[in-house]
Motif scaffolding. Structure first.
Motif, PDB file in Angstrom:
ATOM      1  N   PHE A 111       0.504   5.672   7.585  1.00  0.00           N
ATOM      2  CA  PHE A 111       0.789   4.314   8.036  1.00  0.00           C
ATOM      3  C   PHE A 111       0.201   3.301   7.041  1.00  0.00           C
ATOM      4  O   PHE A 111      -0.691   2.528   7.382  1.00  0.00           O
ATOM      5  CB  PHE A 111       0.172   4.083   9.433  1.00  0.00           C
ATOM      6  CG  PHE A 111       0.720   4.988  10.479  1.00  0.00           C
ATOM      7  CD1 PHE A 111       1.784   4.604  11.271  1.00  0.00           C
ATOM      8  CD2 PHE A 111       0.172   6.256  10.675  1.00  0.00           C
ATOM      9  CE1 PHE A 111       2.293   5.449  12.243  1.00  0.00           C
ATOM     10  CE2 PHE A 111       0.671   7.110  11.640  1.00  0.00           C
ATOM     11  CZ  PHE A 111       1.739   6.697  12.422  1.00  0.00           C
ATOM     12  N   PRO A 112       0.683   3.308   5.781  1.00  0.00           N
ATOM     13  CA  PRO A 112       0.079   2.432   4.767  1.00  0.00           C
ATOM     14  C   PRO A 112       0.383   0.952   5.012  1.00  0.00           C
ATOM     15  O   PRO A 112       1.481   0.589   5.412  1.00  0.00           O
ATOM     16  CB  PRO A 112       0.720   2.914   3.467  1.00  0.00           C
ATOM     17  CG  PRO A 112       2.012   3.523   3.896  1.00  0.00           C
ATOM     18  CD  PRO A 112       1.772   4.114   5.251  1.00  0.00           C
ATOM     19  N   LEU A 113      -0.613   0.114   4.766  1.00  0.00           N
ATOM     20  CA  LEU A 113      -0.455  -1.335   4.807  1.00  0.00           C
ATOM     21  C   LEU A 113      -0.418  -1.830   3.363  1.00  0.00           C
ATOM     22  O   LEU A 113      -1.456  -2.085   2.760  1.00  0.00           O
ATOM     23  CB  LEU A 113      -1.623  -1.986   5.560  1.00  0.00           C
ATOM     24  CG  LEU A 113      -1.726  -1.651   7.036  1.00  0.00           C
ATOM     25  CD1 LEU A 113      -3.013  -2.225   7.619  1.00  0.00           C
ATOM     26  CD2 LEU A 113      -0.518  -2.155   7.793  1.00  0.00           C
ATOM     27  N   TYR A 114       0.773  -1.940   2.814  1.00  0.00           N
ATOM     28  CA  TYR A 114       0.906  -2.332   1.407  1.00  0.00           C
ATOM     29  C   TYR A 114       0.548  -3.803   1.207  1.00  0.00           C
ATOM     30  O   TYR A 114      -0.198  -4.146   0.318  1.00  0.00           O
ATOM     31  CB  TYR A 114       2.319  -2.060   0.911  1.00  0.00           C
ATOM     32  CG  TYR A 114       2.718  -0.611   0.993  1.00  0.00           C
ATOM     33  CD1 TYR A 114       2.127   0.330   0.161  1.00  0.00           C
ATOM     34  CD2 TYR A 114       3.673  -0.173   1.895  1.00  0.00           C
ATOM     35  CE1 TYR A 114       2.481   1.668   0.221  1.00  0.00           C
ATOM     36  CE2 TYR A 114       4.042   1.159   1.966  1.00  0.00           C
ATOM     37  CZ  TYR A 114       3.440   2.065   1.141  1.00  0.00           C
ATOM     38  OH  TYR A 114       3.791   3.377   1.217  1.00  0.00           O
ATOM     39  N   GLU A 115       1.148  -4.668   1.997  1.00  0.00           N
ATOM     40  CA  GLU A 115       0.885  -6.110   1.963  1.00  0.00           C
ATOM     41  C   GLU A 115       0.829  -6.668   0.544  1.00  0.00           C
ATOM     42  O   GLU A 115      -0.151  -7.273   0.131  1.00  0.00           O
ATOM     43  CB  GLU A 115      -0.385  -6.434   2.750  1.00  0.00           C
ATOM     44  CG  GLU A 115      -0.246  -6.108   4.211  1.00  0.00           C
ATOM     45  CD  GLU A 115      -1.486  -6.392   5.036  1.00  0.00           C
ATOM     46  OE1 GLU A 115      -2.580  -6.560   4.448  1.00  0.00           O
ATOM     47  OE2 GLU A 115      -1.352  -6.441   6.257  1.00  0.00           O
ATOM     48  N   GLU A 116       1.923  -6.455  -0.189  1.00  0.00           N
ATOM     49  CA  GLU A 116       2.031  -6.973  -1.555  1.00  0.00           C
ATOM     50  C   GLU A 116       3.313  -7.781  -1.689  1.00  0.00           C
ATOM     51  O   GLU A 116       4.339  -7.437  -1.111  1.00  0.00           O
ATOM     52  CB  GLU A 116       2.031  -5.828  -2.566  1.00  0.00           C
ATOM     53  CG  GLU A 116       0.690  -5.137  -2.654  1.00  0.00           C
ATOM     54  CD  GLU A 116       0.631  -4.131  -3.778  1.00  0.00           C
ATOM     55  OE1 GLU A 116       1.022  -4.480  -4.911  1.00  0.00           O
ATOM     56  OE2 GLU A 116       0.192  -2.994  -3.522  1.00  0.00           O
ATOM     57  N   SER A 117       3.231  -8.845  -2.465  1.00  0.00           N
ATOM     58  CA  SER A 117       4.373  -9.739  -2.670  1.00  0.00           C
ATOM     59  C   SER A 117       4.795  -9.723  -4.136  1.00  0.00           C
ATOM     60  O   SER A 117       3.956  -9.603  -5.030  1.00  0.00           O
ATOM     61  CB  SER A 117       4.006 -11.174  -2.286  1.00  0.00           C
ATOM     62  OG  SER A 117       3.685 -11.235  -0.927  1.00  0.00           O
ATOM     63  N   PHE A 118       6.089  -9.873  -4.329  1.00  0.00           N
ATOM     64  CA  PHE A 118       6.664  -9.929  -5.675  1.00  0.00           C
ATOM     65  C   PHE A 118       7.664 -11.069  -5.712  1.00  0.00           C
ATOM     66  O   PHE A 118       8.439 -11.252  -4.773  1.00  0.00           O
ATOM     67  CB  PHE A 118       7.367  -8.612  -6.021  1.00  0.00           C
ATOM     68  CG  PHE A 118       6.478  -7.413  -5.906  1.00  0.00           C
ATOM     69  CD1 PHE A 118       5.644  -7.049  -6.950  1.00  0.00           C
ATOM     70  CD2 PHE A 118       6.462  -6.650  -4.744  1.00  0.00           C
ATOM     71  CE1 PHE A 118       4.809  -5.946  -6.843  1.00  0.00           C
ATOM     72  CE2 PHE A 118       5.635  -5.540  -4.628  1.00  0.00           C
ATOM     73  CZ  PHE A 118       4.808  -5.188  -5.682  1.00  0.00           C
ATOM     74  N   VAL A 119       7.645 -11.825  -6.775  1.00  0.00           N
ATOM     75  CA  VAL A 119       8.585 -12.918  -6.976  1.00  0.00           C
ATOM     76  C   VAL A 119       9.352 -12.609  -8.254  1.00  0.00           C
ATOM     77  O   VAL A 119       8.750 -12.454  -9.319  1.00  0.00           O
ATOM     78  CB  VAL A 119       7.850 -14.274  -7.074  1.00  0.00           C
ATOM     79  CG1 VAL A 119       8.837 -15.400  -7.349  1.00  0.00           C
ATOM     80  CG2 VAL A 119       7.063 -14.544  -5.798  1.00  0.00           C
TER      81      VAL A 119
END
Length: 184
Positions: A111-119
Protein backbone atom coordinates in the motif's frame (compact mmCIF):
# COMPACT_ATOMS: atom_id res chain seq x y z
CA UNK A 1 -25.49 -13.96 -36.03
CA UNK A 2 -24.24 -12.13 -32.95
CA UNK A 3 -21.42 -14.65 -32.47
CA UNK A 4 -20.43 -14.34 -36.15
CA UNK A 5 -20.44 -10.54 -35.83
CA UNK A 6 -18.00 -10.69 -32.88
CA UNK A 7 -15.75 -13.12 -34.78
CA UNK A 8 -15.74 -10.86 -37.86
CA UNK A 9 -14.82 -7.83 -35.74
CA UNK A 10 -11.88 -9.76 -34.24
CA UNK A 11 -10.71 -10.82 -37.70
CA UNK A 12 -11.00 -7.23 -39.00
CA UNK A 13 -8.96 -5.99 -36.03
CA UNK A 14 -6.23 -8.59 -36.67
CA UNK A 15 -6.08 -7.73 -40.37
CA UNK A 16 -5.85 -4.01 -39.54
CA UNK A 17 -2.94 -4.75 -37.18
CA UNK A 18 -1.07 -6.66 -39.91
CA UNK A 19 -1.18 -3.52 -42.06
CA UNK A 20 0.35 -1.20 -39.45
CA UNK A 21 3.94 -0.04 -39.34
CA UNK A 22 5.94 -0.81 -36.18
CA UNK A 23 5.25 2.42 -34.29
CA UNK A 24 1.51 2.32 -35.06
CA UNK A 25 1.41 -1.38 -34.07
CA UNK A 26 3.01 -0.58 -30.69
CA UNK A 27 0.52 2.26 -30.17
CA UNK A 28 -2.35 -0.07 -31.11
CA UNK A 29 -1.11 -2.51 -28.46
CA UNK A 30 -1.37 0.19 -25.79
CA UNK A 31 -4.80 1.26 -27.03
CA UNK A 32 -5.93 -2.38 -26.76
CA UNK A 33 -4.52 -2.58 -23.22
CA UNK A 34 -6.41 0.61 -22.34
CA UNK A 35 -9.64 -0.93 -23.68
CA UNK A 36 -8.91 -4.08 -21.65
CA UNK A 37 -8.56 -1.95 -18.52
CA UNK A 38 -11.91 -0.28 -19.24
CA UNK A 39 -13.55 -3.72 -19.37
CA UNK A 40 -12.00 -4.69 -16.03
CA UNK A 41 -13.20 -1.34 -14.59
CA UNK A 42 -16.79 -2.47 -15.18
CA UNK A 43 -16.36 -5.29 -12.69
CA UNK A 44 -15.97 -4.96 -8.91
CA UNK A 45 -12.94 -7.26 -9.02
CA UNK A 46 -9.45 -5.65 -8.96
CA UNK A 47 -7.07 -8.62 -8.86
CA UNK A 48 -3.86 -6.57 -9.06
CA UNK A 49 -4.88 -3.49 -7.09
CA UNK A 50 -5.68 0.14 -7.82
CA UNK A 51 -3.50 3.17 -8.58
CA UNK A 52 -4.84 6.56 -7.42
CA UNK A 53 -3.78 9.65 -9.33
CA UNK A 54 -4.81 13.22 -10.06
CA UNK A 55 -4.29 14.32 -13.66
CA UNK A 56 -5.34 17.50 -15.46
CA UNK A 57 -4.30 19.98 -18.13
CA UNK A 58 -3.75 23.67 -17.50
CA UNK A 59 -3.11 25.09 -20.92
CA UNK A 60 -0.38 22.97 -22.49
CA UNK A 61 0.88 21.80 -19.11
CA UNK A 62 0.04 18.29 -17.94
CA UNK A 63 -0.11 18.00 -14.16
CA UNK A 64 0.27 14.49 -12.73
CA UNK A 65 0.07 13.54 -9.09
CA UNK A 66 0.78 9.93 -8.23
CA UNK A 67 -0.92 9.51 -4.87
CA UNK A 68 -0.91 5.85 -3.87
CA UNK A 69 -1.53 2.24 -4.80
CA UNK A 70 -3.63 -0.29 -2.93
CA UNK A 71 -3.47 -4.07 -2.76
CA UNK A 72 -0.38 -4.55 -4.93
CA UNK A 73 0.28 -8.19 -5.77
CA UNK A 74 4.04 -8.84 -5.97
CA UNK A 75 5.56 -11.08 -8.62
CA UNK A 76 8.43 -12.78 -6.79
CA UNK A 77 8.35 -15.71 -4.40
CA UNK A 78 9.39 -13.59 -1.39
CA UNK A 79 6.05 -11.68 -1.46
CA UNK A 80 7.84 -8.40 -0.79
CA UNK A 81 6.96 -5.35 -2.80
CA UNK A 82 9.50 -2.54 -3.27
CA UNK A 83 7.51 -0.56 -5.81
CA UNK A 84 7.85 2.57 -7.88
CA UNK A 85 5.77 3.99 -10.72
CA UNK A 86 7.26 4.68 -14.14
CA UNK A 87 5.28 6.99 -16.41
CA UNK A 88 5.53 6.97 -20.19
CA UNK A 89 3.50 8.24 -23.14
CA UNK A 90 2.25 6.62 -26.33
CA UNK A 91 2.66 7.01 -29.24
CA UNK A 92 6.24 7.41 -28.11
CA UNK A 93 7.40 9.02 -31.35
CA UNK A 94 5.35 12.13 -30.45
CA UNK A 95 6.79 12.42 -26.93
CA UNK A 96 10.53 12.04 -27.54
CA UNK A 97 11.25 15.32 -25.74
CA UNK A 98 9.88 13.96 -22.42
CA UNK A 99 12.43 12.22 -20.24
CA UNK A 100 11.68 9.12 -18.21
CA UNK A 101 9.52 9.94 -15.20
CA UNK A 102 9.37 7.78 -12.10
CA UNK A 103 8.56 7.97 -8.43
CA UNK A 104 10.83 7.05 -5.56
CA UNK A 105 10.93 3.42 -4.42
CA UNK A 106 8.67 2.53 -1.50
CA UNK A 107 10.13 -0.55 0.17
CA UNK A 108 8.26 -3.50 1.58
CA UNK A 109 4.65 -2.33 1.26
CA UNK A 110 1.59 -3.42 -0.69
CA UNK A 111 0.00 0.00 0.00
CA UNK A 112 2.63 2.59 -1.06
CA UNK A 113 1.98 6.30 -0.55
CA UNK A 114 3.89 7.82 -3.46
CA UNK A 115 2.54 11.37 -3.12
CA UNK A 116 4.69 12.81 -5.91
CA UNK A 117 3.79 15.46 -8.46
CA UNK A 118 5.09 16.00 -11.97
CA UNK A 119 4.50 18.96 -14.26
CA UNK A 120 5.11 18.35 -17.96
CA UNK A 121 5.17 21.06 -20.59
CA UNK A 122 3.67 19.74 -23.80
CA UNK A 123 3.46 21.51 -27.10
CA UNK A 124 0.07 22.16 -28.73
CA UNK A 125 0.45 19.19 -31.11
CA UNK A 126 1.23 16.78 -28.28
CA UNK A 127 -1.72 17.94 -26.18
CA UNK A 128 -4.11 17.54 -29.13
CA UNK A 129 -3.24 13.90 -29.88
CA UNK A 130 -6.65 12.48 -28.95
CA UNK A 131 -5.55 8.84 -28.95
CA UNK A 132 -2.43 9.51 -26.82
CA UNK A 133 -2.15 7.33 -23.73
CA UNK A 134 -0.36 7.84 -20.41
CA UNK A 135 1.10 4.51 -19.24
CA UNK A 136 1.62 3.95 -15.53
CA UNK A 137 3.84 0.93 -14.92
CA UNK A 138 4.31 -0.18 -11.33
CA UNK A 139 7.61 -1.97 -11.00
CA UNK A 140 9.27 -3.95 -8.23
CA UNK A 141 12.80 -2.73 -7.54
CA UNK A 142 15.29 -5.58 -7.49
CA UNK A 143 18.72 -5.28 -5.95
CA UNK A 144 20.34 -7.26 -8.77
CA UNK A 145 19.16 -7.36 -12.35
CA UNK A 146 16.21 -5.65 -13.95
CA UNK A 147 13.08 -4.35 -12.26
CA UNK A 148 10.00 -6.48 -12.80
CA UNK A 149 6.58 -5.17 -13.80
CA UNK A 150 3.96 -5.69 -11.07
CA UNK A 151 1.02 -4.18 -12.97
CA UNK A 152 0.04 -1.40 -15.35
CA UNK A 153 -2.70 1.20 -15.75
CA UNK A 154 -3.50 3.44 -18.67
CA UNK A 155 -5.17 6.82 -19.10
CA UNK A 156 -6.26 8.27 -22.42
CA UNK A 157 -5.75 11.97 -23.12
CA UNK A 158 -9.51 12.02 -23.87
CA UNK A 159 -10.08 11.30 -20.15
CA UNK A 160 -7.93 14.19 -18.94
CA UNK A 161 -9.85 17.41 -18.59
CA UNK A 162 -8.79 21.03 -18.73
CA UNK A 163 -8.80 22.41 -15.18
CA UNK A 164 -10.44 25.77 -14.56
CA UNK A 165 -8.02 28.40 -13.30
CA UNK A 166 -8.00 27.64 -9.54
CA UNK A 167 -9.36 24.11 -9.42
CA UNK A 168 -7.74 20.77 -9.87
CA UNK A 169 -9.11 17.46 -10.96
CA UNK A 170 -10.73 14.84 -8.79
CA UNK A 171 -8.83 11.68 -7.97
CA UNK A 172 -8.90 8.89 -10.52
CA UNK A 173 -8.74 5.29 -9.39
CA UNK A 174 -7.13 3.26 -12.17
CA UNK A 175 -7.56 -0.49 -12.12
CA UNK A 176 -4.22 -2.24 -12.38
CA UNK A 177 -3.90 -4.98 -14.98
CA UNK A 178 -1.29 -7.46 -16.11
CA UNK A 179 -0.82 -8.81 -19.56
CA UNK A 180 -1.56 -12.50 -19.40
CA UNK A 181 -1.76 -15.14 -22.04
CA UNK A 182 -5.38 -16.18 -22.27
CA UNK A 183 -5.01 -18.29 -25.38
CA UNK A 184 -6.20 -15.59 -27.77
Amino acid sequence: DEENDVTLKKIDHILDCYGLNTSRLIHQYFMDRYEMQLQVDKTPFNPYGVLTIVCFFKGNTLNLEILNARNLVPIGPNKKCDSFVKISFEPRMHFLNINSIKTRVHPNTHFPLYEESFVLDLNEDQKNITDAIVCFTIKDKYRIGSNECIAEAFLSFRDIFEAPSKEKSQQKHLTLTRLQSDGE
